[in-house]
Design a protein around this motif. Structure first.
Motif, PDB file in Angstrom:
ATOM      1  N   ASN A   6      -5.430   7.154  16.170  1.00 11.06           N
ATOM      2  CA  ASN A   6      -3.808   7.587  16.063  1.00 11.06           C
ATOM      3  C   ASN A   6      -3.601   6.461  15.165  1.00 11.06           C
ATOM      4  O   ASN A   6      -2.056   5.868  14.490  1.00 11.06           O
ATOM      5  CB  ASN A   6      -3.138   8.105  16.846  1.00 11.06           C
ATOM      6  N   GLN A   7      -4.186   5.004  16.718  1.00 10.85           N
ATOM      7  CA  GLN A   7      -3.443   3.922  16.372  1.00 10.85           C
ATOM      8  C   GLN A   7      -3.753   3.026  14.751  1.00 10.85           C
ATOM      9  O   GLN A   7      -2.761   2.332  13.942  1.00 10.85           O
ATOM     10  CB  GLN A   7      -4.666   2.092  17.383  1.00 10.85           C
ATOM     11  N   PHE A  10      -1.173   4.839  12.941  1.00 10.93           N
ATOM     12  CA  PHE A  10      -0.013   4.374  12.798  1.00 10.93           C
ATOM     13  C   PHE A  10      -0.502   2.580  11.820  1.00 10.93           C
ATOM     14  O   PHE A  10       1.035   2.619  11.362  1.00 10.93           O
ATOM     15  CB  PHE A  10       0.543   3.660  14.384  1.00 10.93           C
ATOM     16  N   LEU A  11      -1.155   2.327  11.349  1.00  9.92           N
ATOM     17  CA  LEU A  11      -1.159   0.366  11.283  1.00  9.92           C
ATOM     18  C   LEU A  11      -1.190   1.039   9.887  1.00  9.92           C
ATOM     19  O   LEU A  11      -0.037   0.263   8.969  1.00  9.92           O
ATOM     20  CB  LEU A  11      -2.186  -0.029  11.571  1.00  9.92           C
ATOM     21  N   ASN A  13      -0.138   3.406   8.123  1.00  6.95           N
ATOM     22  CA  ASN A  13       1.414   3.951   7.805  1.00  6.95           C
ATOM     23  C   ASN A  13       2.602   3.313   7.806  1.00  6.95           C
ATOM     24  O   ASN A  13       3.725   2.873   6.814  1.00  6.95           O
ATOM     25  CB  ASN A  13       0.980   5.282   8.033  1.00  6.95           C
ATOM     26  N   ASN A  14       2.592   2.023   8.504  1.00  2.49           N
ATOM     27  CA  ASN A  14       3.240   1.236   9.513  1.00  2.49           C
ATOM     28  C   ASN A  14       3.595  -0.263   8.961  1.00  2.49           C
ATOM     29  O   ASN A  14       3.916  -1.016   8.475  1.00  2.49           O
ATOM     30  CB  ASN A  14       3.620   1.306  10.643  1.00  2.49           C
ATOM     31  N   ARG A  15       2.127  -0.475   8.744  1.00  2.58           N
ATOM     32  CA  ARG A  15       1.346  -2.455   9.072  1.00  2.58           C
ATOM     33  C   ARG A  15       0.255  -2.858   8.107  1.00  2.58           C
ATOM     34  O   ARG A  15      -1.218  -3.143   8.061  1.00  2.58           O
ATOM     35  CB  ARG A  15       1.554  -2.706   9.928  1.00  2.58           C
ATOM     36  N   ALA A  16      -0.181  -2.163   6.600  1.00  3.44           N
ATOM     37  CA  ALA A  16      -1.338  -1.706   5.958  1.00  3.44           C
ATOM     38  C   ALA A  16      -1.525  -2.849   6.162  1.00  3.44           C
ATOM     39  O   ALA A  16      -3.067  -3.046   5.794  1.00  3.44           O
ATOM     40  CB  ALA A  16      -0.814  -1.379   5.081  1.00  3.44           C
ATOM     41  N   ASP A  24      -1.602  -4.580  -0.143  1.00  2.00           N
ATOM     42  CA  ASP A  24      -0.712  -3.522   0.474  1.00  2.00           C
ATOM     43  C   ASP A  24      -1.049  -2.177  -0.985  1.00  2.00           C
ATOM     44  O   ASP A  24      -0.305  -1.571  -0.982  1.00  2.00           O
ATOM     45  CB  ASP A  24       0.392  -3.739   0.650  1.00  2.00           C
ATOM     46  N   GLU A  80       1.983   3.948  -5.230  1.00  2.00           N
ATOM     47  CA  GLU A  80       2.548   4.840  -4.349  1.00  2.00           C
ATOM     48  C   GLU A  80       2.425   5.724  -3.804  1.00  2.00           C
ATOM     49  O   GLU A  80       2.660   6.192  -2.831  1.00  2.00           O
ATOM     50  CB  GLU A  80       4.212   4.118  -4.206  1.00  2.00           C
ATOM     51  N   GLU A  84       0.568   7.163  -0.195  1.00  2.00           N
ATOM     52  CA  GLU A  84       0.752   8.356   0.712  1.00  2.00           C
ATOM     53  C   GLU A  84       0.145   9.673   0.655  1.00  2.00           C
ATOM     54  O   GLU A  84      -0.283  10.092   1.898  1.00  2.00           O
ATOM     55  CB  GLU A  84       2.295   9.001   0.088  1.00  2.00           C
TER      56      GLU A  84
END
Length: 103
Positions: A6-7, A10-11, A13-16, A24, A80, A84
């Motif tokens: 999950n972490q 999260f990374l 998706n939000n801090r690639a 990125d 992009e 996703e």
């Protein structure tokens, strides 16, 4: 293991850029997942499908291109949207895996 995954997502998706080398881009994300899949294959159960096999099952069709090319083509070469879709598919794939305990 699940909380670590999950972490990871999260990374991604939000801090690639924390995990991807240099940029990125879709190709950086693809390279990350290729490496990640290689490590998964080392720890997952022997009957585990590869991501490519799983994606063909998920899509209900076979394709001759590798999964990275297939996803890019499916999104009309839009990086992009491809990123996703790759994140969505890979997260679903990871949830199907069963891992062997490590020594």
């Amino acid at each position: 293991m699940r909380s670590q995954l999950n972490q990871l997502f999260f990374l991604l998706n939000n801090r690639a850029t924390m995990l991807l080398y240099n940029d990125d881009s879709y190709s950086s994300l693809v390279n990350f997942f290729i490496g990640y899949e290689l490590s998964i294959n080392h720890f997952s159960a022997p009957e585990t499908l590869s991501f490519n096999e799983w994606l063909m099952q998920e899509e209900g069709r076979r394709f001759s291109a590798n999964w990275s090319s297939y996803i890019l083509q499916k999104n009309e070469n839009n990086e992009e949207r491809s990123k996703e879709m790759l994140l969505k598919y890979f997260e679903a794939y990871i949830k199907t895996l069963s891992f062997q305990p490590t020594d």
